[in-house]
Design a protein around this motif. Sequence first.
Motif, mmCIF file in Angstrom:
data_model
loop_
_atom_site.group_PDB
_atom_site.id
_atom_site.type_symbol
_atom_site.label_atom_id
_atom_site.label_comp_id
_atom_site.label_asym_id
_atom_site.label_seq_id
_atom_site.Cartn_x
_atom_site.Cartn_y
_atom_site.Cartn_z
ATOM 1 N N GLY A 27 0.816 -1.201 0.000
ATOM 2 C CA GLY A 27 0.000 0.000 0.000
ATOM 3 C C GLY A 27 0.855 1.259 0.000
ATOM 4 N N TYR A 38 -4.108 5.033 -2.506
ATOM 5 C CA TYR A 38 -3.865 3.803 -1.748
ATOM 6 C C TYR A 38 -3.524 4.143 -0.307
ATOM 7 C CZ TYR A 38 -3.826 0.688 -5.805
ATOM 8 O OH TYR A 38 -4.205 -0.056 -6.895
ATOM 9 N N ARG A 39 -4.014 3.349 0.607
ATOM 10 C CA ARG A 39 -3.704 3.519 2.015
ATOM 11 C C ARG A 39 -2.550 2.595 2.412
ATOM 12 N NH1 ARG A 39 -10.035 3.643 4.029
ATOM 13 N NH2 ARG A 39 -10.400 5.853 3.592
ATOM 14 N N LEU A 47 -1.567 -0.106 3.696
ATOM 15 C CA LEU A 47 -1.975 -1.432 4.164
ATOM 16 C C LEU A 47 -1.009 -2.494 3.655
ATOM 17 C CD1 LEU A 47 -5.821 -1.156 3.461
ATOM 18 C CD2 LEU A 47 -4.621 -0.701 5.607
ATOM 19 N N GLU A 71 -4.832 -3.787 0.260
ATOM 20 C CA GLU A 71 -4.752 -2.409 -0.231
ATOM 21 C C GLU A 71 -5.552 -2.221 -1.515
ATOM 22 O OE1 GLU A 71 -2.320 -4.511 -2.925
ATOM 23 O OE2 GLU A 71 -2.282 -4.633 -0.744
ATOM 24 N N ASP A 90 -9.409 -2.350 -0.545
ATOM 25 C CA ASP A 90 -9.745 -1.100 0.143
ATOM 26 C C ASP A 90 -9.962 0.037 -0.853
ATOM 27 O OD1 ASP A 90 -9.723 0.805 2.552
ATOM 28 O OD2 ASP A 90 -8.036 1.546 1.375
ATOM 29 N N SER A 94 -4.165 -5.170 8.864
ATOM 30 C CA SER A 94 -3.609 -5.672 7.611
ATOM 31 C C SER A 94 -2.254 -6.343 7.841
ATOM 32 C CB SER A 94 -3.461 -4.527 6.597
ATOM 33 O OG SER A 94 -2.492 -3.585 7.024
#
Length: 233
Positions: free
Chosen positions: A68, A163-164, A166, A170, A173, A223
């Motif tokens: 991520g 994107y976070r 993670l 990812e 999400d 995650s």
Amino acid sequence: MARLNQTLSIVIPTINEASRLPLLLADLNRWPHQLEVCICDSCSSDLTVLIAELAGAKVTQVLEANRGIQLHSGSCCTSGNWILFLHADCRMPKNWAEVLKKKINDPTSKSHAWFFDFKVQSKSIEFTLLEILVNMRSNLFKRPYGDQGLLINRYLYNQIGGYRPLHIMEDLDLIERLSKKVKLRSLGIPLYVDNRRWENINIINQAWKNASLRQRWRAGASSKSLSIKYYRE
């Protein structure tokens, strides 16, 4: 050569992909215009970085093995109007440049996010069944995952927060946030995925395991803990 009104950047996260990255970079050479390629590497111990640099790609490093973070860091190092996110072990179809050029030149395309059809680089009954199920999930339920690539306008990407950070999930999400805002659509061409991840494993058991991990993630599991479980089993 037809004029291109938009610019394209490609982001590829890597960890020790020296054996596969050259093939993808060779596919990307079919793009007939200026192309910005960013390799976001996570401390590879092989020749991944050298291969990327020799190919003229921009390389940025992330100290933590977190896809991520890699994907978002890569996007921040690029400047194209459009971003194409790819995994390093995929292969592009021969007509990818023609199809993407047409899409990003169409003003209506920026109102959607785009994915490739799932195709495994191996012929077997099991993989054919897997392709059918994945493409049904992607086209009917609009849930394509990271190994199908993602073509997205930069404005839309920034608007949903990108994107976070993670370690896993990812892609799911991001897709779930995207689905609340725009329609996801197929590019109508395949992206060929390396079959290495399914070698010597039962595809049905792996699908069940993945579904269980997704359920645990939605229930609030971190995650990082899910990533440890996924890669150790």
